[in-house]
Design an enzyme around this catalytic site. Structure first.
Site, mmCIF file in Angstrom:
data_model
loop_
_atom_site.group_PDB
_atom_site.id
_atom_site.type_symbol
_atom_site.label_atom_id
_atom_site.label_comp_id
_atom_site.label_asym_id
_atom_site.label_seq_id
_atom_site.Cartn_x
_atom_site.Cartn_y
_atom_site.Cartn_z
ATOM 1 N N LYS A 209 3.192 -4.873 -0.754
ATOM 2 C CA LYS A 209 2.838 -4.390 0.582
ATOM 3 C C LYS A 209 2.688 -5.620 1.457
ATOM 4 C CE LYS A 209 -1.567 -2.898 2.652
ATOM 5 N NZ LYS A 209 -2.650 -1.921 2.553
ATOM 6 N N LYS A 211 1.201 -7.130 4.825
ATOM 7 C CA LYS A 211 0.271 -6.879 5.923
ATOM 8 C C LYS A 211 0.954 -7.285 7.225
ATOM 9 C CE LYS A 211 -3.108 -5.468 6.161
ATOM 10 N NZ LYS A 211 -3.567 -4.149 6.585
ATOM 11 N N ASP A 239 2.185 -2.533 6.386
ATOM 12 C CA ASP A 239 1.006 -1.933 7.020
ATOM 13 C C ASP A 239 0.628 -2.737 8.270
ATOM 14 O OD1 ASP A 239 -1.437 -0.887 7.721
ATOM 15 O OD2 ASP A 239 -2.518 -1.711 5.998
ATOM 16 N N PRO A 240 1.120 -2.309 9.453
ATOM 17 C CA PRO A 240 0.743 -3.048 10.667
ATOM 18 C C PRO A 240 -0.589 -2.585 11.253
ATOM 19 C CG PRO A 240 2.388 -1.392 11.196
ATOM 20 C CD PRO A 240 2.101 -1.243 9.723
ATOM 21 N N ASN A 241 -1.313 -1.773 10.518
ATOM 22 C CA ASN A 241 -2.622 -1.279 10.976
ATOM 23 C C ASN A 241 -2.557 -0.618 12.356
ATOM 24 O OD1 ASN A 241 -3.996 -3.829 9.082
ATOM 25 N ND2 ASN A 241 -4.786 -1.746 8.909
ATOM 26 N N GLU A 264 2.607 2.474 5.947
ATOM 27 C CA GLU A 264 1.145 2.595 6.016
ATOM 28 C C GLU A 264 0.695 2.376 7.456
ATOM 29 O OE1 GLU A 264 -1.015 0.639 2.884
ATOM 30 O OE2 GLU A 264 -2.769 0.338 4.171
ATOM 31 N N ASN A 293 -5.478 4.237 5.593
ATOM 32 C CA ASN A 293 -6.897 3.982 5.370
ATOM 33 C C ASN A 293 -7.596 3.946 6.730
ATOM 34 O OD1 ASN A 293 -5.386 1.152 5.265
ATOM 35 N ND2 ASN A 293 -7.386 0.789 6.205
ATOM 36 N N ASP A 317 -10.671 4.341 -0.522
ATOM 37 C CA ASP A 317 -11.499 3.237 -0.995
ATOM 38 C C ASP A 317 -12.854 3.787 -1.449
ATOM 39 O OD1 ASP A 317 -13.124 0.979 -1.131
ATOM 40 O OD2 ASP A 317 -12.127 -0.013 0.549
ATOM 41 N N HIS A 343 -7.601 1.623 -0.863
ATOM 42 C CA HIS A 343 -7.528 0.550 0.123
ATOM 43 C C HIS A 343 -8.478 -0.573 -0.285
ATOM 44 C CE1 HIS A 343 -10.165 -1.006 3.373
ATOM 45 N NE2 HIS A 343 -9.041 -1.358 3.932
ATOM 46 N N ASN A 345 -10.403 -4.561 0.878
ATOM 47 C CA ASN A 345 -10.704 -5.707 1.736
ATOM 48 C C ASN A 345 -11.003 -6.861 0.786
ATOM 49 O OD1 ASN A 345 -10.846 -5.613 4.701
ATOM 50 N ND2 ASN A 345 -11.955 -3.731 4.306
ATOM 51 N N ARG A 425 -18.022 -10.488 9.574
ATOM 52 C CA ARG A 425 -16.620 -10.878 9.724
ATOM 53 C C ARG A 425 -16.239 -10.878 11.201
ATOM 54 N NH1 ARG A 425 -11.503 -7.673 6.963
ATOM 55 N NH2 ARG A 425 -9.950 -8.525 8.395
HETATM 56 O O1 GKR Z 1 -7.860 -8.016 4.817
HETATM 57 O O2 GKR Z 1 -7.714 -8.174 6.950
HETATM 58 C C1 GKR Z 1 -7.538 -7.556 5.909
HETATM 59 C C2 GKR Z 1 -6.947 -6.192 5.977
HETATM 60 O O3 GKR Z 1 -6.238 -6.030 7.162
HETATM 61 C C3 GKR Z 1 -8.015 -5.157 5.885
HETATM 62 O O4 GKR Z 1 -9.037 -5.421 6.800
HETATM 63 C C4 GKR Z 1 -7.466 -3.786 6.085
HETATM 64 O O5 GKR Z 1 -8.527 -2.900 6.229
HETATM 65 O O6 GKR Z 1 -6.284 -4.161 4.003
HETATM 66 C C5 GKR Z 1 -6.685 -3.271 4.931
HETATM 67 C C6 GKR Z 1 -5.639 -2.235 5.247
HETATM 68 O O7 GKR Z 1 -4.918 -1.872 4.356
HETATM 69 O O8 GKR Z 1 -5.582 -1.742 6.364
HETATM 70 MG MG MG Z 2 -4.045 -0.265 5.568
#
Ligand code: GKR
Ligand code: MG
Length: 449
Positions: A209, A211, A239-241, A264, A293, A317, A343, A345, A425
């Protein structure tokens, strides 16, 4: 008189570990990440452990729960959790809105501290009953190894931050090629392929995956194509959130069938529509399976996600849903022909063991689990960290969580925590060294300004 052991003490130990300059929509990970550990002792001489989100809010919440835990029999985890849920009021800033826009300041409200207590109590109960935790969850143990994915990140050049203020870990002299590579800059498709090769070599992972939410969508898709070309049999996702607009997400995914297995959180709320509604439209337009998530982080959000048929894979999670809750989720998803995943972190190896137990108990289709562990590997807080072999996390065989704390390491991680100027954070701080004045925008990849 009952001979069920009673919890004699509950300790909450905040800890910190080192991280790379990992890039996400939220900015850059800081040199250190934080977590909270719960350590329970019982009258039989057993120790139960749990790990959860870091920071003072979670720490103080856990400390306030202590009187509801100490003195209780290890068999009464459900009653303890009920008492906690009745006694604890949400924080006044917690609008129960979830993380549809990945506002990481809100993450501490989505994560529920009491699930660390649930974990530690199940650990004690399993030791009392002499069964692994996964046998106490849902329908019991389903498998003895759980597939995990290779979680690839873009990494920035740590030398761009001032050494005194932001001291990232340097592993340039490590004999391990993955340990060396993970602390250096990785911003091109070629470097992402090197990253995938290194984790494939070390952990045997064959599913990846990336990020996203970092560079322009087209550049990120180029990296995905390069990984798939290098590993034609791999399942690859990105996963671009939710950084992309619906229109962009549809365009970016147009030629990606056969390359990406599922998407994702490609897009999120926009134009007055919720992330759930937009994800449904994305699915209609692209026919891609979608994981989340972000749009389903509790049962109320899950209800609307399911009503809209907006998602195929729920990344439940256990730190959001609880251990019992995450496995219950897998049961529901299985009944409805949907897929379960987890999911993550940044975390230590106690969470890794917890993921192994939940993944072992999850029923039905389980997508390879997320774990950030590969970025933390080497900073073990356990004597017996579960291993990832051939891309599969080995489920501990011993009773309870099945692992033993290394207290000297825990104390060291606690000293690191106490030396940090702040415990929450905030990924904008390091990011501002790369782009002065940088501000979080949930609709713009972090380097697109
Ligand atoms: O570790 O910064 C990170 C991830 O972006 C995390 O905060 C995300 O919540 O891994 C996560 C995700 O799958 O969205
Ligand atoms: Mg995600």
């Amino acid at each position: 008189m009952s001979n069920v052991p009673v919890i004699t003490s509950m300790q909450v130990i905040p800890v910190a570990g080192y991280d790379s300059m990992l890039m996400t929509l939220s900015g850059c990970h800081a040199p250190c990440f934080t977590r909270n550990l719960v350590i329970l002792k019982d009258s039989a001489g057993h120790t139960g452990i749990g790990e959860i989100h870091g920071g003072d809010y979670t720490h103080d919440g856990l400390m306030a729960m202590r009187p509801l835990v100490e003195g209780m029999p290890v068999s009464k985890s459900r009653e303890v959790l009920q008492r906690i849920h009745r006694a604890v009021n949400p924080h006044s800033d917690d609008a129960d809105e979830g993380i549809q826009t990945l506002d990481i300041a809100k993450l501490k409200y989505v994560v529920r501290s009491e699930w660390a207590i649930e974990c530690a109590m199940l650990d004690l109960l399993g030791q009392y009953l002499e069964v692994p935790m996964c046998q106490l969850l849902g329908e019991g143990q389903q498998r003895d190894e759980v597939e995990v994915l290779g979680y690839l990140f873009y990494v920035s050049d740590r030398h761009k931050t001032p050494a005194g203020a932001m001291q990232y870990m340097d592993e340039s002299d490590s004999p391990d090629p993955w340990f060396r590579l993970r602390r250096e800059e990785i911003l091109t498709p070629e470097r992402i392929v090197e990253e995938a090769e290194a984790v494939a070599e070390k952990y045997g992972m064959r599913n990846f995956k990336l990020k996203g939410g970092v560079l322009r969508g087209e550049e990120e898709m180029e990296a995905v194509r390069a990984v798939k070309k290098r590993f034609p049999d791999a399942r690859v996702n990105i996963d671009p959130n939710g950084a992309w607009s619906l229109k962009e997400a549809i365009e970016l995914c147009r030629d990606m069938h056969g390359i990406i297995t599922y998407m994702e959180d490609p897009c999120g709320p926009e134009a007055g529509f919720s992330g759930r509604e937009i994800m449904r439209e994305f699915k209609n337009a692209t026919q891609f399976q979608v994981a989340t998530n972000m749009i389903a982080t509790d049962w109320r959000q899950f209800y609307h996600t399911v009503s809209l048929n907006a998602c195929d894979i729920i990344l439940a999670d256990p730190h959001f849903w609880g251990f019992d809750g995450a496995v219950r989720m897998s049961q529901l998803l299985d009944t409805w022909g949907l897929t379960f995943g987890i999911h993550s972190n940044n975390h230590f190896d106690i969470t890794l063991a917890a993921f192994a137990q939940v993944g072992a108990a999850a029923v039905g289709r389980v997508a390879p689990l997320d774990t950030h562990w590969i970025w933390q590997d080497g900073q073990n807080l356990l004597e017996d960290t579960p291993q990832i072999i051939g891309g599969k996390l080995q489920v501990p065989k011993k009773p309870g969580l099945g692992v033993t704390l290394n207290m000297a390491r825990v104390e060291e991680a606690n000293r690191l925590y106490n030396s940090l100027p702040t415990h929450d954070r905030d990924d904008a701080v390091a990011m501002q060294y790369l782009i002065p004045g940088w501000k979080y925008d949930h609709k713009k990849p972090c380097f697109v300004r």
